[in-house]
Design a protein around this motif. Sequence first.
Motif, PDB file in Angstrom:
ATOM      1  N   LYS A  40       0.808  -1.219   0.000  1.00 10.74           N
ATOM      2  CA  LYS A  40       0.000   0.000   0.000  1.00 10.74           C
ATOM      3  C   LYS A  40       0.845   1.273   0.000  1.00 10.74           C
ATOM      4  O   LYS A  40       0.595   2.184  -0.775  1.00 10.74           O
ATOM      5  CB  LYS A  40      -0.924   0.015   1.227  1.00 10.74           C
ATOM      6  CG  LYS A  40      -1.918  -1.131   1.257  1.00 10.74           C
ATOM      7  CD  LYS A  40      -3.248  -0.743   0.683  1.00 10.74           C
ATOM      8  CE  LYS A  40      -4.272  -1.849   0.883  1.00 10.74           C
ATOM      9  NZ  LYS A  40      -5.350  -1.770  -0.092  1.00 10.74           N
ATOM     10  N   LYS A  41       1.805   1.359   0.922  1.00 12.94           N
ATOM     11  CA  LYS A  41       2.564   2.601   1.094  1.00 12.94           C
ATOM     12  C   LYS A  41       4.063   2.335   1.020  1.00 12.94           C
ATOM     13  O   LYS A  41       4.540   1.316   1.535  1.00 12.94           O
ATOM     14  CB  LYS A  41       2.238   3.211   2.470  1.00 12.94           C
ATOM     15  CG  LYS A  41       0.802   3.665   2.600  1.00 12.94           C
ATOM     16  CD  LYS A  41       0.457   3.955   4.045  1.00 12.94           C
ATOM     17  CE  LYS A  41       1.061   5.288   4.497  1.00 12.94           C
ATOM     18  NZ  LYS A  41       0.718   5.549   5.917  1.00 12.94           N
ATOM     19  N   ALA A  65       8.971  -1.420   1.071  1.00 10.60           N
ATOM     20  CA  ALA A  65       7.519  -1.637   0.949  1.00 10.60           C
ATOM     21  C   ALA A  65       6.940  -0.647  -0.048  1.00 10.60           C
ATOM     22  O   ALA A  65       7.607   0.291  -0.469  1.00 10.60           O
ATOM     23  CB  ALA A  65       6.837  -1.483   2.310  1.00 10.60           C
ATOM     24  N   GLY A  66       5.686  -0.908  -0.421  1.00 10.76           N
ATOM     25  CA  GLY A  66       4.993  -0.035  -1.369  1.00 10.76           C
ATOM     26  C   GLY A  66       4.742  -0.736  -2.689  1.00 10.76           C
ATOM     27  O   GLY A  66       5.146  -1.883  -2.886  1.00 10.76           O
ATOM     28  N   PRO A  67       4.071  -0.050  -3.613  1.00 11.25           N
ATOM     29  CA  PRO A  67       3.739  -0.658  -4.903  1.00 11.25           C
ATOM     30  C   PRO A  67       4.985  -1.072  -5.685  1.00 11.25           C
ATOM     31  O   PRO A  67       5.993  -0.373  -5.642  1.00 11.25           O
ATOM     32  CB  PRO A  67       2.992   0.450  -5.647  1.00 11.25           C
ATOM     33  CG  PRO A  67       2.649   1.473  -4.627  1.00 11.25           C
ATOM     34  CD  PRO A  67       3.608   1.332  -3.516  1.00 11.25           C
ATOM     35  N   ASP A  68       4.913  -2.186  -6.388  1.00 13.01           N
ATOM     36  CA  ASP A  68       6.078  -2.666  -7.148  1.00 13.01           C
ATOM     37  C   ASP A  68       6.236  -1.932  -8.471  1.00 13.01           C
ATOM     38  O   ASP A  68       7.285  -1.979  -9.096  1.00 13.01           O
ATOM     39  CB  ASP A  68       5.972  -4.174  -7.393  1.00 13.01           C
ATOM     40  CG  ASP A  68       4.672  -4.565  -8.078  1.00 13.01           C
ATOM     41  OD1 ASP A  68       3.657  -3.855  -7.903  1.00 13.01           O
ATOM     42  OD2 ASP A  68       4.661  -5.591  -8.785  1.00 13.01           O
TER      43      ASP A  68
ATOM     44  N   LEU B 159       2.913  -9.262  -2.648  1.00 13.70           N
ATOM     45  CA  LEU B 159       2.639  -8.096  -3.483  1.00 13.70           C
ATOM     46  C   LEU B 159       1.160  -7.986  -3.841  1.00 13.70           C
ATOM     47  O   LEU B 159       0.458  -8.989  -3.896  1.00 13.70           O
ATOM     48  CB  LEU B 159       3.456  -8.170  -4.770  1.00 13.70           C
ATOM     49  CG  LEU B 159       4.953  -7.929  -4.627  1.00 13.70           C
ATOM     50  CD1 LEU B 159       5.673  -8.390  -5.875  1.00 13.70           C
ATOM     51  CD2 LEU B 159       5.235  -6.467  -4.362  1.00 13.70           C
ATOM     52  N   GLY B 160       0.710  -6.773  -4.134  1.00 16.82           N
ATOM     53  CA  GLY B 160      -0.662  -6.587  -4.587  1.00 16.82           C
ATOM     54  C   GLY B 160      -1.382  -5.523  -3.812  1.00 16.82           C
ATOM     55  O   GLY B 160      -1.964  -5.803  -2.776  1.00 16.82           O
ATOM     56  N   PRO B 161      -1.371  -4.280  -4.317  1.00 18.87           N
ATOM     57  CA  PRO B 161      -1.978  -3.174  -3.569  1.00 18.87           C
ATOM     58  C   PRO B 161      -3.504  -3.220  -3.544  1.00 18.87           C
ATOM     59  O   PRO B 161      -4.124  -2.601  -2.700  1.00 18.87           O
ATOM     60  CB  PRO B 161      -1.483  -1.926  -4.309  1.00 18.87           C
ATOM     61  CG  PRO B 161      -1.082  -2.387  -5.658  1.00 18.87           C
ATOM     62  CD  PRO B 161      -0.674  -3.815  -5.524  1.00 18.87           C
ATOM     63  N   THR B 162      -4.127  -3.950  -4.463  1.00 17.61           N
ATOM     64  CA  THR B 162      -5.584  -3.889  -4.548  1.00 17.61           C
ATOM     65  C   THR B 162      -6.270  -4.929  -3.660  1.00 17.61           C
ATOM     66  O   THR B 162      -6.980  -4.590  -2.736  1.00 17.61           O
ATOM     67  CB  THR B 162      -6.056  -4.069  -6.004  1.00 17.61           C
ATOM     68  OG1 THR B 162      -5.308  -3.187  -6.829  1.00 17.61           O
ATOM     69  CG2 THR B 162      -7.528  -3.739  -6.133  1.00 17.61           C
ATOM     70  N   CYS B 163      -6.043  -6.201  -3.946  1.00 18.22           N
ATOM     71  CA  CYS B 163      -6.804  -7.260  -3.257  1.00 18.22           C
ATOM     72  C   CYS B 163      -5.883  -8.394  -2.821  1.00 18.22           C
ATOM     73  O   CYS B 163      -6.189  -9.552  -3.071  1.00 18.22           O
ATOM     74  CB  CYS B 163      -7.875  -7.849  -4.164  1.00 18.22           C
ATOM     75  SG  CYS B 163      -8.888  -6.655  -4.995  1.00 18.22           S
ATOM     76  N   VAL B 164      -4.778  -8.066  -2.172  1.00 19.36           N
ATOM     77  CA  VAL B 164      -3.780  -9.093  -1.847  1.00 19.36           C
ATOM     78  C   VAL B 164      -3.662 -10.063  -3.043  1.00 19.36           C
ATOM     79  O   VAL B 164      -3.756 -11.275  -2.907  1.00 19.36           O
ATOM     80  CB  VAL B 164      -4.085  -9.823  -0.518  1.00 19.36           C
ATOM     81  CG1 VAL B 164      -3.854  -8.902   0.652  1.00 19.36           C
ATOM     82  CG2 VAL B 164      -5.495 -10.372  -0.432  1.00 19.36           C
ATOM     83  N   ASP B 165      -3.421  -9.484  -4.202  1.00 16.63           N
ATOM     84  CA  ASP B 165      -3.568 -10.159  -5.493  1.00 16.63           C
ATOM     85  C   ASP B 165      -2.709 -11.410  -5.677  1.00 16.63           C
ATOM     86  O   ASP B 165      -3.196 -12.457  -6.047  1.00 16.63           O
ATOM     87  CB  ASP B 165      -3.236  -9.188  -6.635  1.00 16.63           C
ATOM     88  CG  ASP B 165      -3.755  -7.788  -6.374  1.00 16.63           C
ATOM     89  OD1 ASP B 165      -4.971  -7.639  -6.279  1.00 16.63           O
ATOM     90  OD2 ASP B 165      -2.945  -6.873  -6.254  1.00 16.63           O
TER      91      ASP B 165
END
Lengths: 170, 212
Positions: A40-41, A65-68, B159-165
């Motif tokens: 997320k962050k 951490a954070g988006p890949d 990984l996966g910001p939306t839905c623990v994808d």
Amino acid sequence: MGMDKVTILALLGFIIATGVTMALYQINFQGFTHLTNYSKKPAYSLAGTQLFSNGTLRLQIDRVAGPDTYGGFIVLVQILYPNGTVLYQWNAAQLGHIPSSDIINEYPLPGHMAYSDGFALVVPLGQNATVILHAPITIQPGTYIVRVYDVDGSYEAYGIKFQVYVTVNQ
Amino acid sequence: MIVLLLNTGCSFFGSKAYQVISIDVLTYMVKNESLIVSKVEQSTVNVQKYLPILRVTLGWMYFSAFLRRTINVPAKLNPHSPAYVGGKLLTFIPHAWQPIVGQLEWLVSHPGILYPFLLLFTAAEAIFGLFMMLGFMTRLSGLVIALLAWGIGAAGGWLGPTCVDEWQIAAVEGAAALMFMFTGSRWLSVDEYLAKKYPSGLRILNINIPLW
């Protein structure tokens, strides 16, 4: 009571698949204790950072951490006294123009290198870079805090503070 | 009415006992039994027929990874491109399962080994994804895909910001693939012909390996 072969195999497969699913859920997300999504962050670890009395800062920055697929963007680097007063800081304009020779990436993977993009210092997920910054001041021996801010304005995420205590020697 | 005398095989009052059953009753019994047997067989065949619903989609998830890296975006396999998939392994590192972290770090630090590793991985996804779709050596393909899915889950599953994808992908595909390892595949499968021809699987030395 004896179970037939099919029942034993079916139970085995069921236990393995369900076990892996639950284990992944707990280990990757702490889903059964304290649910955490590290995507997320952005978060940064500064372990290994060094500060010298001539004003040179060897900022060791690990994006943890954070988006890949995006960022993170560091827009402020500070040297603070332990009481929280700022001794010196580099702003976004300065961090956006660090010469590439002063950014040493640990992992040589194109598209995943830390660099200055004109607006911020960009650190992709997983990359661990040494960034050399020069403060035009002499720093007295003692303990200082080195802290970085993400573009979202925070210096903390997931309980990880983007800061480290450093000691300047004589 | 024809009367059959069936030897029940046990002694009764010192003499052989016979059970008297009319042919009608016997016919009914045989019919009923075969009815039960055929019903069980039929339900197995029916269940088999629903497997391609999942099998082809599961195989496509892996085969299409190969297509993306070779036909859609060949730059994904170019070590000098920003699209290089080697970079994905780097993004796995921060929260990968502990036993894997060291191996990932080692791989991304050795570009000369990372590249053949990615080729091998992509080839495995292509081959076993295609096999799964075709229903060819479904049991073996199921095992390999389960290991691929769970391996990715342990590395990049966080990984996966939306839905623990990534976890959802890894867990569902891993479980589905393991299921196919046990069920195999018959209807709409190459394995149907293989199983007819070689019902006991692949024979190496004296061991029968049930690849289908």
